[in-house]
Design a protein around this motif. Structure first.
Motif, PDB file in Angstrom:
ATOM      1  N   ALA A  13      28.418  32.810  -7.601  1.00 13.37           N
ATOM      2  CA  ALA A  13      29.705  33.254  -7.054  1.00 13.37           C
ATOM      3  C   ALA A  13      29.714  33.214  -5.527  1.00 13.37           C
ATOM      4  O   ALA A  13      30.682  32.745  -4.913  1.00 13.37           O
ATOM      5  CB  ALA A  13      30.031  34.661  -7.551  1.00 13.37           C
ATOM      6  N   ILE A  14      28.650  33.676  -4.897  1.00 10.77           N
ATOM      7  CA  ILE A  14      28.599  33.698  -3.432  1.00 10.77           C
ATOM      8  C   ILE A  14      28.532  32.276  -2.877  1.00 10.77           C
ATOM      9  O   ILE A  14      29.233  31.927  -1.933  1.00 10.77           O
ATOM     10  CB  ILE A  14      27.406  34.537  -2.931  1.00 10.77           C
ATOM     11  CG1 ILE A  14      27.652  36.006  -3.257  1.00 10.77           C
ATOM     12  CG2 ILE A  14      27.175  34.337  -1.438  1.00 10.77           C
ATOM     13  CD1 ILE A  14      26.476  36.913  -2.989  1.00 10.77           C
ATOM     14  N   GLY A  15      27.694  31.433  -3.462  1.00 12.02           N
ATOM     15  CA  GLY A  15      27.588  30.052  -3.007  1.00 12.02           C
ATOM     16  C   GLY A  15      28.900  29.300  -3.194  1.00 12.02           C
ATOM     17  O   GLY A  15      29.326  28.540  -2.326  1.00 12.02           O
ATOM     18  N   ASN A  16      29.564  29.529  -4.327  1.00 13.05           N
ATOM     19  CA  ASN A  16      30.838  28.891  -4.606  1.00 13.05           C
ATOM     20  C   ASN A  16      31.876  29.299  -3.570  1.00 13.05           C
ATOM     21  O   ASN A  16      32.555  28.450  -2.998  1.00 13.05           O
ATOM     22  CB  ASN A  16      31.292  29.301  -6.013  1.00 13.05           C
ATOM     23  CG  ASN A  16      32.571  28.629  -6.428  1.00 13.05           C
ATOM     24  OD1 ASN A  16      33.637  28.981  -5.938  1.00 13.05           O
ATOM     25  ND2 ASN A  16      32.469  27.681  -7.330  1.00 13.05           N
ATOM     26  N   ASP A  38      28.294  23.922 -14.438  1.00 13.22           N
ATOM     27  CA  ASP A  38      29.585  23.298 -14.188  1.00 13.22           C
ATOM     28  C   ASP A  38      30.284  23.844 -12.952  1.00 13.22           C
ATOM     29  O   ASP A  38      31.136  23.174 -12.378  1.00 13.22           O
ATOM     30  CB  ASP A  38      30.505  23.480 -15.385  1.00 13.22           C
ATOM     31  CG  ASP A  38      30.040  22.700 -16.605  1.00 13.22           C
ATOM     32  OD1 ASP A  38      29.394  21.654 -16.415  1.00 13.22           O
ATOM     33  OD2 ASP A  38      30.334  23.134 -17.718  1.00 13.22           O
ATOM     34  N   LEU A  39      29.954  25.048 -12.517  1.00 16.54           N
ATOM     35  CA  LEU A  39      30.643  25.663 -11.384  1.00 16.54           C
ATOM     36  C   LEU A  39      30.510  24.831 -10.117  1.00 16.54           C
ATOM     37  O   LEU A  39      31.476  24.647  -9.385  1.00 16.54           O
ATOM     38  CB  LEU A  39      30.122  27.084 -11.145  1.00 16.54           C
ATOM     39  CG  LEU A  39      30.838  27.914 -10.099  1.00 16.54           C
ATOM     40  CD1 LEU A  39      32.326  28.016 -10.391  1.00 16.54           C
ATOM     41  CD2 LEU A  39      30.227  29.307 -10.041  1.00 16.54           C
ATOM     42  N   ALA A  40      29.339  24.277  -9.858  1.00 16.25           N
ATOM     43  CA  ALA A  40      29.139  23.464  -8.658  1.00 16.25           C
ATOM     44  C   ALA A  40      30.017  22.220  -8.704  1.00 16.25           C
ATOM     45  O   ALA A  40      30.609  21.830  -7.697  1.00 16.25           O
ATOM     46  CB  ALA A  40      27.673  23.081  -8.498  1.00 16.25           C
ATOM     47  N   GLY A  41      30.134  21.599  -9.857  1.00 14.56           N
ATOM     48  CA  GLY A  41      30.996  20.430  -9.993  1.00 14.56           C
ATOM     49  C   GLY A  41      32.453  20.772  -9.760  1.00 14.56           C
ATOM     50  O   GLY A  41      33.194  20.011  -9.123  1.00 14.56           O
ATOM     51  N   ARG A  42      32.873  21.921 -10.241  1.00 17.38           N
ATOM     52  CA  ARG A  42      34.262  22.338 -10.034  1.00 17.38           C
ATOM     53  C   ARG A  42      34.544  22.585  -8.562  1.00 17.38           C
ATOM     54  O   ARG A  42      35.604  22.209  -8.050  1.00 17.38           O
ATOM     55  CB  ARG A  42      34.573  23.589 -10.850  1.00 17.38           C
ATOM     56  CG  ARG A  42      34.748  23.290 -12.331  1.00 17.38           C
ATOM     57  CD  ARG A  42      35.352  24.453 -13.065  1.00 17.38           C
ATOM     58  NE  ARG A  42      34.520  25.646 -12.971  1.00 17.38           N
ATOM     59  CZ  ARG A  42      33.742  26.107 -13.939  1.00 17.38           C
ATOM     60  NH1 ARG A  42      33.692  25.478 -15.086  1.00 17.38           N
ATOM     61  NH2 ARG A  42      33.032  27.197 -13.783  1.00 17.38           N
ATOM     62  N   VAL A  43      33.596  23.216  -7.842  1.00 12.61           N
ATOM     63  CA  VAL A  43      33.829  23.484  -6.421  1.00 12.61           C
ATOM     64  C   VAL A  43      33.870  22.178  -5.633  1.00 12.61           C
ATOM     65  O   VAL A  43      34.673  22.029  -4.716  1.00 12.61           O
ATOM     66  CB  VAL A  43      32.806  24.483  -5.838  1.00 12.61           C
ATOM     67  CG1 VAL A  43      31.449  23.874  -5.648  1.00 12.61           C
ATOM     68  CG2 VAL A  43      33.273  25.043  -4.508  1.00 12.61           C
ATOM     69  N   VAL A  44      33.051  21.209  -6.012  1.00 13.78           N
ATOM     70  CA  VAL A  44      33.084  19.909  -5.334  1.00 13.78           C
ATOM     71  C   VAL A  44      34.442  19.238  -5.555  1.00 13.78           C
ATOM     72  O   VAL A  44      35.037  18.712  -4.614  1.00 13.78           O
ATOM     73  CB  VAL A  44      31.931  19.007  -5.820  1.00 13.78           C
ATOM     74  CG1 VAL A  44      32.146  17.555  -5.432  1.00 13.78           C
ATOM     75  CG2 VAL A  44      30.612  19.511  -5.248  1.00 13.78           C
TER      76      VAL A  44
END
Length: 71
Positions: A13-16, A38-44
């Motif tokens: 959450a913090i990194g996102n 999947d969260l990292a892909g969504r933020v990208v």
């Protein structure tokens, strides 16, 4: 902004949130994450939607496990 940044653990959450803030401010953002998250892909994808360069790189291994990092 004209800056390039690396955000570690963008699958948290913090990194996102950090990656999104930097992307909204105009920084090109590279994110580092745990494979399969999947969260990292969504933020990208969201940062790229701002017209900003964004990419994701999975962790190569667990540094606490010598055999997964090649060390």
């Amino acid at each position: 902004m004209g800056r390039e940044t690396l955000v570690k653990r963008a699958d948290s959450a913090i990194g996102n949130a950090t990656a999104l803030i930097l992307g909204r401010a105009g920084a090109d953002v590279a994110v580092n994450h745990v494979p399969g998250q999947d969260l990292a892909g969504r933020v990208v994808r969201e940062i790229a939607g701002f017209g900003i360069l964004a990419l994701a790189q999975a962790h190569a291994g667990d540094a606490s496990q010598e055999d997964t990092t090649g060390g």
